[in-house]
Structure formats: structure tokens, C-alpha cells
Write an enzyme that holds these catalytic residues in place. Structure first.
Site, PDB file in Angstrom:
ATOM      1  N   SER A 143      -3.266  -6.427  -7.328  1.00  0.00           N
ATOM      2  CA  SER A 143      -3.653  -5.959  -5.994  1.00  0.00           C
ATOM      3  C   SER A 143      -5.154  -5.698  -5.957  1.00  0.00           C
ATOM      4  O   SER A 143      -5.703  -5.086  -6.874  1.00  0.00           O
ATOM      5  CB  SER A 143      -2.880  -4.680  -5.678  1.00  0.00           C
ATOM      6  OG  SER A 143      -3.220  -4.208  -4.400  1.00  0.00           O
TER       7      SER A 143
ATOM      8  N   THR B  61      -0.676 -17.068   8.096  1.00  0.00           N
ATOM      9  CA  THR B  61      -2.062 -17.529   8.081  1.00  0.00           C
ATOM     10  C   THR B  61      -2.797 -16.765   6.987  1.00  0.00           C
ATOM     11  O   THR B  61      -2.676 -15.545   6.885  1.00  0.00           O
ATOM     12  CB  THR B  61      -2.719 -17.280   9.455  1.00  0.00           C
ATOM     13  OG1 THR B  61      -1.957 -18.002  10.428  1.00  0.00           O
ATOM     14  CG2 THR B  61      -4.164 -17.730   9.463  1.00  0.00           C
TER      15      THR B  61
ATOM     16  N   GLN C 194      -2.248  -2.071 -12.243  1.00  0.00           N
ATOM     17  CA  GLN C 194      -3.217  -1.118 -12.806  1.00  0.00           C
ATOM     18  C   GLN C 194      -4.090  -1.734 -13.896  1.00  0.00           C
ATOM     19  O   GLN C 194      -5.175  -1.234 -14.173  1.00  0.00           O
ATOM     20  CB  GLN C 194      -2.493   0.112 -13.378  1.00  0.00           C
ATOM     21  CG  GLN C 194      -1.909   1.045 -12.338  1.00  0.00           C
ATOM     22  CD  GLN C 194      -2.957   1.788 -11.514  1.00  0.00           C
ATOM     23  OE1 GLN C 194      -4.099   1.956 -11.922  1.00  0.00           O
ATOM     24  NE2 GLN C 194      -2.564   2.227 -10.334  1.00  0.00           N
TER      25      GLN C 194
ATOM     26  N   HIS D 219      -7.031  -3.771  -3.959  1.00  0.00           N
ATOM     27  CA  HIS D 219      -7.613  -2.457  -3.648  1.00  0.00           C
ATOM     28  C   HIS D 219      -7.630  -1.496  -4.840  1.00  0.00           C
ATOM     29  O   HIS D 219      -8.201  -0.413  -4.762  1.00  0.00           O
ATOM     30  CB  HIS D 219      -6.912  -1.811  -2.439  1.00  0.00           C
ATOM     31  CG  HIS D 219      -5.566  -1.208  -2.714  1.00  0.00           C
ATOM     32  ND1 HIS D 219      -5.392   0.108  -3.084  1.00  0.00           N
ATOM     33  CD2 HIS D 219      -4.321  -1.746  -2.678  1.00  0.00           C
ATOM     34  CE1 HIS D 219      -4.103   0.358  -3.240  1.00  0.00           C
ATOM     35  NE2 HIS D 219      -3.426  -0.753  -3.006  1.00  0.00           N
TER      36      HIS D 219
ATOM     37  N   CYS E  88       2.595   7.787  -4.736  1.00  0.00           N
ATOM     38  CA  CYS E  88       3.810   7.557  -3.961  1.00  0.00           C
ATOM     39  C   CYS E  88       4.754   8.740  -4.029  1.00  0.00           C
ATOM     40  O   CYS E  88       5.529   8.971  -3.118  1.00  0.00           O
ATOM     41  CB  CYS E  88       4.526   6.319  -4.464  1.00  0.00           C
ATOM     42  SG  CYS E  88       3.403   4.952  -4.588  1.00  0.00           S
TER      43      CYS E  88
ATOM     44  N   GLY F 273       0.235  -5.592  -3.771  1.00  0.00           N
ATOM     45  CA  GLY F 273       0.963  -5.562  -5.034  1.00  0.00           C
ATOM     46  C   GLY F 273       2.454  -5.382  -4.791  1.00  0.00           C
ATOM     47  O   GLY F 273       3.289  -6.000  -5.455  1.00  0.00           O
ATOM     48  N   THR F 274       2.792  -4.538  -3.835  1.00  0.00           N
ATOM     49  CA  THR F 274       4.200  -4.291  -3.515  1.00  0.00           C
ATOM     50  C   THR F 274       4.893  -5.585  -3.099  1.00  0.00           C
ATOM     51  O   THR F 274       6.017  -5.875  -3.535  1.00  0.00           O
ATOM     52  CB  THR F 274       4.312  -3.258  -2.371  1.00  0.00           C
ATOM     53  OG1 THR F 274       3.698  -2.038  -2.801  1.00  0.00           O
ATOM     54  CG2 THR F 274       5.752  -3.002  -1.976  1.00  0.00           C
TER      55      THR F 274
ATOM     56  N   ASN G 210       0.984   3.469 -13.939  1.00  0.00           N
ATOM     57  CA  ASN G 210       0.041   4.038 -12.985  1.00  0.00           C
ATOM     58  C   ASN G 210      -0.094   5.550 -13.083  1.00  0.00           C
ATOM     59  O   ASN G 210      -1.090   6.107 -12.665  1.00  0.00           O
ATOM     60  CB  ASN G 210       0.456   3.654 -11.559  1.00  0.00           C
ATOM     61  CG  ASN G 210       1.924   3.874 -11.302  1.00  0.00           C
ATOM     62  OD1 ASN G 210       2.774   3.291 -11.970  1.00  0.00           O
ATOM     63  ND2 ASN G 210       2.247   4.728 -10.351  1.00  0.00           N
TER      64      ASN G 210
END
Ligand SMILES: *Cc1c(COP(=O)(O)O)cnc(C)c1O
Length: 398
Positions: free
Chosen positions: A202, A247, A182, A204, A335, A74-75, A154
Site C-alpha cells: 500500500s 479506470t 508494513q 500510504h 484499526c 492494501g485491504t 503492524n
């Protein structure tokens, strides 16, 4: 987990992979190892899986499959969106509009460009964490090249008025990016109806593998086409339409697609189940623990987010004490949890620093049960009471 039970209530930081996703990823690490750019059959097999996965993921947000670019996170998607738009459009203008409660993955690239001479408008939010569409419209100038407002926060779970923001961006013909990390897979998103040009997600945060994310880039709407209004920020072998060379991580993407299919199939039912659990937790804490208050919007919030301030104590101590009881929660956000500064989000909704310090975020997930919540209720009041007894802040206050 291991044999000792652990109640994991930090699903906004990351989610455990769904076992069905693990099976899918393992299978493709073994079977689909080719480079999706290779011409031979092993490469082609990976290429087909990549395109099938892309199509399935695009469907979740009503996107065209050719408008999805895979990234490592996501970042990375946020950084391509912001810096990519800046690099491509800096000759047209040097003004960005964002909010004061963005994730660091949006906040910090904007700050970086601010240092380099860009003007950044940091829109304030109300006490619930909502930006005002009127404020947004007033902030637009001839110099504005990008609006970046998160879909859902978030830390406090507040869902922003994305449809209104998209309509304003469209009227003024300004590129609109939303960090939907989120919200993706938790609440309905339609990039067409909502006039979203760029969107980050993202895997995860959605029971998929870590190390894979995406940037949706609208090809129409903004007349110029993909890659024409966003520059890449890396240059290499031409993968992902030159927007993100490397790749391609096909087995991870297949896992991401599996996670999206599961989310699609279960979204409404699962959201309703989580909203019930969420509101049970919120109401129980507010009723049973004095001097506690809810952060964020009472209803316009993510189905899995609880964020409470407890007076007189520190969020960090709550996290560490609950962990000893086998419960995982967080302070403000993952974070900021290693720094001692109070959360910029909680300050932005008007909390005083000491109130912001006493906050706890508990985020439930697909694997959270009612028994988990009962166990949480058993342990939480003792933790709060013990910490308050030791608290220097409590002295002299009734
Ligand atoms: C987690 C998160 C990110 C970062 O995503 P990564 O894949 O961990 O880099 C960005 N924005 C929001 C809102 C998040 O919750």
C-alpha cells in the site's frame, strides 16, 4: 503541519506524503489526466506513465512488471488474494492456513470463509510474535489451497520467517500470499528468492498517496499463469488484466512509483538511522520507566516499530494525554484503537488482557528527528506517572 509543532509517531497507521511525491502527484493530476485505456494521444500518455511506474515499482521486489496489479489499497489487495484464490480453487480443497496475528484485512476475509464452511488454521505465535515453520508444515493437508502469512506485523513489528515459509509452500505446491504492507520499502523483499506467489502493498504506508495499493501475482512458478489461479472479485471493463477493473488511477500510481524510488534510494541508510532511533527509544523507556516491557522481537523487527506495555494503565489514556502534549502515538493498531477489545496480536503473544490494554505503539518515520525523540522523552514519564497515580489497578500492588 501548522505552526504548533506536532511530533508524529504513528507512521505505521499512515505516513505523511513526502513533499517530492506531492509534487509528482500534483503534476500528473494536471498533465496526465487521460484514461490509460483510451487510444488517443492523451490516453496513450497516461498509459505510458502507468507502465513506467509499474516497472519501477516491480523493481523494488524483483518482480516482473506484468505481474503487478494496481488496487485501491492494501485491504483490497488482501481481499483479492484470499477470496480470489478461494473462488478459483475451492473445488481442489477448502483449507486455508494463516496466522493468529494478521491484520484485519487478512483476518476478516478468512473468518468470512470460515463461516462459509472453509477450514482455517490460525497458526499460533511465540512470545515474540513469530510463527513456527514446523507448525506450518504440520498443518498442511491435501485440502490446503492457500497459505497467507504477513511479512511484518503492524502492531509489534515482528518480521516473520518468510523465506522458510516460501520454501515450504513451494515444496508442497501451495499458493503463498504475504501481506507486506508494513515491510514494503522498509526491508529488502525478493519475490523470486523468497518464493512469494502473491504479495500486498500500500502506497500510504510509504510516504505515497492514500487510495492506491498493489497485488503482486506471480505468473510463473504456479504453472497456470496469472488469473488462472486467482479469480477477480469485481467484474467490469477489463483493466489490469481483468483482475481489477476500474479506470486506472494513473496520477496516484505515479506518486506511488515516486515513493518507491525514494525508498529504494534511501532504504539501507534510512533503515540504519531508524534502527538507531528505535533502539534508543526502547532502551530509554525500559531504563527510565519502571514496570514497562517490550512487545515483539528485540531484533527481528521493523526498523520503525516500538511497542511497549506499561503496567496499571490504559493505552487509550496514554494516547490522549500525549496528544495534548503534541505527540501522536497509538495503542495496538489503528484499526482496533476505536474498539475496547484488547489487541488480538498482544493476546496471541501471551499478554494478559490488562497488559494488552496498557500498550503503546510509537512508530517513527522518515521525518522523525532526534529532537522529536528528546521531546517525547521529556513528556512521556510525566504522562505515565500521572496516569498511574489515578489508576485503580495500581492500588494494593507494589
Ligand atoms: C495498513 C495495513 C493494511 C491495510 O492497508 P490499506 O491500504 O490501509 O487498506 C493491511 N495490512 C497491514 C499489515 C497494514 O499495516
Amino acid at each position: 503541519m501548522t505552526d504548533t509543532k506536532y511530533v508524529y509517531l504513528d507512521n505505521a497507521a499512515t505516513t505523511p506524503m513526502d513533499p517530492r511525491v506531492i509534487d509528482e502527484v500534483n503534476k500528473h493530476f494536471k498533465e496526465t489526466y487521460g484514461n490509460s485505456s483510451s487510444l488517443h494521444s492523451i490516453g496513450q500518455k497516461a498509459g505510458q506513465l502507468l507502465e513506467k511506474s509499474r516497472k519501477s515499482i516491480a523493481g523494488l521486489i524483483n518482480a516482473n512488471k506484468q505481474d503487478i496489479i494496481f488496487t485501491s489499497s492494501g485491504t483490497e489487495a488482501d481481499n483479492i488474494a484470499i477470496t480470489g484464490v478461494v473462488l478459483k480453487n475451492m473445488n481442489r480443497g477448502r483449507h486455508i492456513i494463516t496466522s493468529s496475528i494478521e491484520h484485519h484485512a487478512v483476518e476478516n476475509p478468512c473468518k468470512q470463509w470460515e463461516k462459509d464452511g472453509f477450514k482455517v488454521t490460525w497458526l499460533p505465535v511465540d512470545k515474540y510474535g513469530l510463527i513456527s515453520p514446523e507448525d506450518l508444515e504440520k498443518a498442511i493437508t491435501n485440502e490446503t489451497i492457500l497459505i497467507s502469512i504477513m511479512f511484518a506485523n503492524n502492531e509489534i513489528g515482528t518480521i516473520e520467517p518468510i523465506r522458510e515459509i516460501g520454501a515450504i509452500a513451494k515444496t508442497h505446491d501451495i499458493i503463498f500470499h504475504t501481506d507486506a504492507v508494513q515491510a514494503f520499502g522498509k526491508v529488502p523483499i525478493d519475490v523470486e528468492e523468497m518464493n512469494i506467489d502473491l504479495l500486498s502493498a500500500s502506497s500510504h504506508k510509504l510516504y505515497g498517496p492514500k487510495g492506491i495499493g498493489l497485488l503482486y501475482m506471480k505468473n510463473k512458478g504456479i504453472k497456470k499463469g496469472i488469473g488462472k489461479y486467482v479469480s477477480p472479485i469485481m467484474w467490469g471493463g477489463g483493466h489490469e488484466k481483468d483482475m481489477r477493473p476500474s479506470t486506472v488511477a494513473v496520477p496516484l500510481i505515479a506518486g506511488f512509483a515516486k515513493a518507491v524510488e525514494l525508498a529504494k534510494g534511501e532504504m539501507n541508510e534510512e533503515a540504519n538511522r531508524q534502527i538507531k532511533l528505535r533502539d534508543t527509544i526502547i532502551n530509554w523507556i525500559l531504563e527510565n520507566i519502571e514496570d514497562s516491557s517490550l512487545n515483539g522481537h528485540p531484533t527481528q523487527r521493523l526498523p520503525n516499530n516500538v511497542n511497549i506495555s506499561f503496567k496499571y494503565i490504559e493505552g487509550e489514556s496514554i494516547v490522549l494525554d500525549l496528544d495534548m502534549d503534541g505527540i501522536g502515538v497509538s495503542t495496538g493498531s489503528a484499526c482496533s484503537s476505536k474498539s475496547l477489545d484488547p489487541s488480538h496480536v498482544l493476546l496471541a503473544i501471551g499478554l494478559r488482557p490488562e497488559e494488552a490494554h496498557g500498550s503503546m505503539r510509537a512508530t517513527i518515520g522518515r521525518f522523525t528527528t532526534e529532537e522529536d525523540i528528546e521531546y517525547f522523552f521529556e513528556k512521556l514519564p510525566n504522562v505515565i506517572e500521572r496516569l498511574r497515580k489515578m489508576s485503580p489497578l495500581k492500588k494494593g500492588v507494589k
